[in-house]
Design a protein around this motif. Structure first.
Motif, PDB file in Angstrom:
ATOM      1  N   THR A 171       0.840  -1.194   0.000  1.00  0.00           N
ATOM      2  CA  THR A 171       0.000   0.000   0.000  1.00  0.00           C
ATOM      3  C   THR A 171       0.880   1.250   0.000  1.00  0.00           C
ATOM      4  N   THR A 172       0.594   2.160  -0.915  1.00  0.00           N
ATOM      5  CA  THR A 172       1.278   3.446  -0.946  1.00  0.00           C
ATOM      6  C   THR A 172       0.277   4.530  -0.560  1.00  0.00           C
ATOM      7  N   THR A 173       0.727   5.481   0.239  1.00  0.00           N
ATOM      8  CA  THR A 173      -0.161   6.536   0.733  1.00  0.00           C
ATOM      9  C   THR A 173       0.494   7.902   0.560  1.00  0.00           C
ATOM     10  N   TYR A 174      -0.263   8.809  -0.008  1.00  0.00           N
ATOM     11  CA  TYR A 174       0.159  10.206  -0.139  1.00  0.00           C
ATOM     12  C   TYR A 174      -0.614  11.033   0.883  1.00  0.00           C
ATOM     13  N   LEU A 175       0.104  11.668   1.800  1.00  0.00           N
ATOM     14  CA  LEU A 175      -0.486  12.506   2.844  1.00  0.00           C
ATOM     15  C   LEU A 175      -0.326  13.962   2.466  1.00  0.00           C
ATOM     16  N   PHE A 176      -1.385  14.730   2.626  1.00  0.00           N
ATOM     17  CA  PHE A 176      -1.283  16.131   2.249  1.00  0.00           C
ATOM     18  C   PHE A 176      -2.227  16.982   3.085  1.00  0.00           C
ATOM     19  N   GLY A 177      -2.004  18.278   3.018  1.00  0.00           N
ATOM     20  CA  GLY A 177      -2.748  19.277   3.798  1.00  0.00           C
ATOM     21  C   GLY A 177      -1.918  20.531   3.834  1.00  0.00           C
ATOM     22  N   ASP A 178      -1.480  20.947   5.019  1.00  0.00           N
ATOM     23  CA  ASP A 178      -0.556  22.072   5.109  1.00  0.00           C
ATOM     24  C   ASP A 178       0.858  21.655   4.707  1.00  0.00           C
ATOM     25  N   ASP A 179       1.118  20.368   4.723  1.00  0.00           N
ATOM     26  CA  ASP A 179       2.395  19.803   4.284  1.00  0.00           C
ATOM     27  C   ASP A 179       2.073  18.535   3.515  1.00  0.00           C
ATOM     28  N   GLU A 180       3.074  17.852   2.997  1.00  0.00           N
ATOM     29  CA  GLU A 180       2.835  16.618   2.266  1.00  0.00           C
ATOM     30  C   GLU A 180       3.903  15.594   2.594  1.00  0.00           C
ATOM     31  N   SER A 181       3.552  14.314   2.445  1.00  0.00           N
ATOM     32  CA  SER A 181       4.477  13.229   2.729  1.00  0.00           C
ATOM     33  C   SER A 181       4.026  11.978   1.987  1.00  0.00           C
ATOM     34  N   PHE A 182       4.836  10.915   2.110  1.00  0.00           N
ATOM     35  CA  PHE A 182       4.608   9.697   1.344  1.00  0.00           C
ATOM     36  C   PHE A 182       5.056   8.514   2.178  1.00  0.00           C
ATOM     37  N   GLN A 183       4.299   7.426   2.117  1.00  0.00           N
ATOM     38  CA  GLN A 183       4.688   6.235   2.862  1.00  0.00           C
ATOM     39  C   GLN A 183       4.332   4.967   2.081  1.00  0.00           C
ATOM     40  N   ILE A 184       5.075   3.902   2.350  1.00  0.00           N
ATOM     41  CA  ILE A 184       4.845   2.592   1.742  1.00  0.00           C
ATOM     42  C   ILE A 184       4.763   1.569   2.857  1.00  0.00           C
ATOM     43  N   VAL A 185       3.730   0.727   2.826  1.00  0.00           N
ATOM     44  CA  VAL A 185       3.560  -0.315   3.835  1.00  0.00           C
ATOM     45  C   VAL A 185       3.406  -1.657   3.134  1.00  0.00           C
ATOM     46  N   SER A 186       4.277  -2.599   3.498  1.00  0.00           N
ATOM     47  CA  SER A 186       4.180  -3.973   3.009  1.00  0.00           C
ATOM     48  C   SER A 186       3.653  -4.848   4.138  1.00  0.00           C
ATOM     49  N   SER A 187       2.570  -5.587   3.867  1.00  0.00           N
ATOM     50  CA  SER A 187       1.958  -6.461   4.874  1.00  0.00           C
ATOM     51  C   SER A 187       1.821  -7.864   4.310  1.00  0.00           C
ATOM     52  N   SER A 188       2.369  -8.840   5.026  1.00  0.00           N
ATOM     53  CA  SER A 188       2.282 -10.240   4.601  1.00  0.00           C
ATOM     54  C   SER A 188       1.728 -11.081   5.741  1.00  0.00           C
ATOM     55  N   TYR A 189       0.823 -12.012   5.418  1.00  0.00           N
ATOM     56  CA  TYR A 189       0.191 -12.812   6.462  1.00  0.00           C
ATOM     57  C   TYR A 189       0.217 -14.289   6.109  1.00  0.00           C
ATOM     58  N   ALA A 190       0.056 -15.099   7.138  1.00  0.00           N
ATOM     59  CA  ALA A 190      -0.159 -16.539   6.989  1.00  0.00           C
ATOM     60  C   ALA A 190      -1.308 -16.920   7.921  1.00  0.00           C
ATOM     61  N   GLN A 191      -2.160 -17.808   7.486  1.00  0.00           N
ATOM     62  CA  GLN A 191      -3.307 -18.213   8.301  1.00  0.00           C
ATOM     63  C   GLN A 191      -3.270 -19.710   8.569  1.00  0.00           C
ATOM     64  N   PHE A 204      -5.217 -18.820  13.700  1.00  0.00           N
ATOM     65  CA  PHE A 204      -4.006 -18.106  14.076  1.00  0.00           C
ATOM     66  C   PHE A 204      -3.512 -17.410  12.813  1.00  0.00           C
ATOM     67  N   ARG A 205      -3.301 -16.067  12.878  1.00  0.00           N
ATOM     68  CA  ARG A 205      -3.034 -15.310  11.644  1.00  0.00           C
ATOM     69  C   ARG A 205      -1.911 -14.287  11.855  1.00  0.00           C
ATOM     70  N   PRO A 206      -0.658 -14.735  11.944  1.00  0.00           N
ATOM     71  CA  PRO A 206       0.450 -13.786  12.109  1.00  0.00           C
ATOM     72  C   PRO A 206       0.625 -12.918  10.862  1.00  0.00           C
ATOM     73  N   GLN A 207       1.084 -11.683  11.096  1.00  0.00           N
ATOM     74  CA  GLN A 207       1.269 -10.740   9.995  1.00  0.00           C
ATOM     75  C   GLN A 207       2.520  -9.911  10.230  1.00  0.00           C
ATOM     76  N   LEU A 208       3.311  -9.731   9.175  1.00  0.00           N
ATOM     77  CA  LEU A 208       4.527  -8.928   9.230  1.00  0.00           C
ATOM     78  C   LEU A 208       4.318  -7.654   8.418  1.00  0.00           C
ATOM     79  N   ASN A 209       4.513  -6.496   9.070  1.00  0.00           N
ATOM     80  CA  ASN A 209       4.366  -5.200   8.424  1.00  0.00           C
ATOM     81  C   ASN A 209       5.720  -4.501   8.364  1.00  0.00           C
ATOM     82  N   ILE A 210       6.067  -3.998   7.191  1.00  0.00           N
ATOM     83  CA  ILE A 210       7.293  -3.220   7.005  1.00  0.00           C
ATOM     84  C   ILE A 210       6.889  -1.830   6.524  1.00  0.00           C
ATOM     85  N   ILE A 211       7.284  -0.805   7.271  1.00  0.00           N
ATOM     86  CA  ILE A 211       6.817   0.551   7.030  1.00  0.00           C
ATOM     87  C   ILE A 211       7.993   1.428   6.611  1.00  0.00           C
ATOM     88  N   VAL A 212       7.913   1.931   5.385  1.00  0.00           N
ATOM     89  CA  VAL A 212       8.901   2.860   4.852  1.00  0.00           C
ATOM     90  C   VAL A 212       8.190   4.181   4.610  1.00  0.00           C
TER      91      VAL A 212
END
Length: 289
Positions: A171-191, A204-212
């Motif tokens: 997932t990529t997200t563009y944040l904006f308003g009085d300023d702007e920013s950008f983030q990328i989140v990778s999420s992987s799961y196993a069930q 049982f559903r573990p999930q690994l999130n990597i946030i850049v």
């Protein structure tokens, strides 16, 4: 004493909500089952069109976390947080919702209300791929200029195996308003299904999130319980997070008890960042309209 910490802008991800598995009691009609299967990507669009029309649901959730961290960082304030959320889900791919977050030690305690709208579709062989897009508007309780990001636009791509026991989403997200920013989140799961019967499903559903992220996201200052914000202009790995939840679906209710481990990555000027952990509990209810 004034404390400075990195505030990772918490998107209350309806993209993730759309991607999660919603368990419905097996007594539902075949048409309703096929609708949920489509939402989960388990049936083809062609089969869905033949069997169902426009079906709508409301999904209510409340999540409790015994500790509060920002980007996995301990800010030195011992507090819990609660996140209530109501979501509208349409079988045609449209979703919307309202959410808020309560911090036990901040002032004001209710930080914001977020309104989200989005749309998603499955595609590819066996419809195992799914794309989603969403827009979120944040209404902060503290009506000052200290909250530079009042809008967020997200695009997500998810792929799951046919049995939905393995999957990953970017997932990529563009944040904006009085300023702007950008983030990328990778999420992987196993069930792992622990028990599944006519009346309930335990998994049982573990999930690994990597946030850049672009660290212009926010720097915040806490002074006497009040928050003010400054910015940082670095881009890189912000946090690696492992979520270990035990989930129980009973009829139209969902229960989750989980444990989260954060391994924050130091930014320029940061040092001695420790691993942080917390427990969470949530309850959800699915209502057909």
């Amino acid at each position: 004493m004034k404390k400075i910490y990195i505030f990772f802008f918490l998107l209350v991800g309806f993209t993730n909500l759309y991607g999660q598995e919603l368990e419905i009691k097996e007594e539902l009609t075949n048409e309703e089952d096929e609708i949920i299967d489509l939402l989960l990507g388990e049936e083809s669009i062609e089969d869905f069109i033949k069997s169902a029309t426009n079906i709508q649901f409301l999904y209510f959730t409340v999540d409790y976390n015994n500790n509060t961290y920002f980007s996995g960082r301990d800010i030195g304030t011992d507090q819990f947080n609660t996140n209530p959320q109501i979501s509208y889900i349409n079988s045609n791919g449209f979703f919307a919702g309202l959410s808020s977050i309560y911090f036990s030690q901040f002032s004001p305690k209710w930080d914001y209300v977020a309104a989200t709208v989005g749309y998603g579709k499955n595609f590819g062989k066996d419809k195992k791929y799914r794309w989603t897009s969403s827009y979120a508007k944040y209404f902060f309780t503290d009506n000052t200029d200290d909250n530079p990001f009042k809008n967020a636009f997200s695009l997500g791509l998810e792929v799951d195996n046919k049995s939905k026991t393995l999957g990953t989403e970017l997932t990529t997200t563009y944040l904006f308003g009085d300023d702007e920013s950008f983030q990328i989140v990778s999420s992987s799961y196993a069930q792992i299904d622990l028990h599944k019967s006519k009346n309930y499903h335990l998994k049982f559903r573990p999930q690994l999130n990597i946030i850049v992220a672009d660290q212009t996201i926010q720097l915040a200052q806490i002074n006497n319980g009040s928050i003010s914000y400054i910015t940082n202009n670095d881009f890189g790995l912000l946090n690696t997070q492992l979520q270990v939840p035990l989930q129980l679906n009973v009829s139209d209710f969902d229960f989750e008890f989980g444990f989260t481990v954060n391994v924050p990555s130091p930014l320029e000027g940061e040092s001695n960042l420790g691993i942080t952990t917390n427990f969470n509990f949530s309850i959800g209810y699915l209502l057909e309209l």
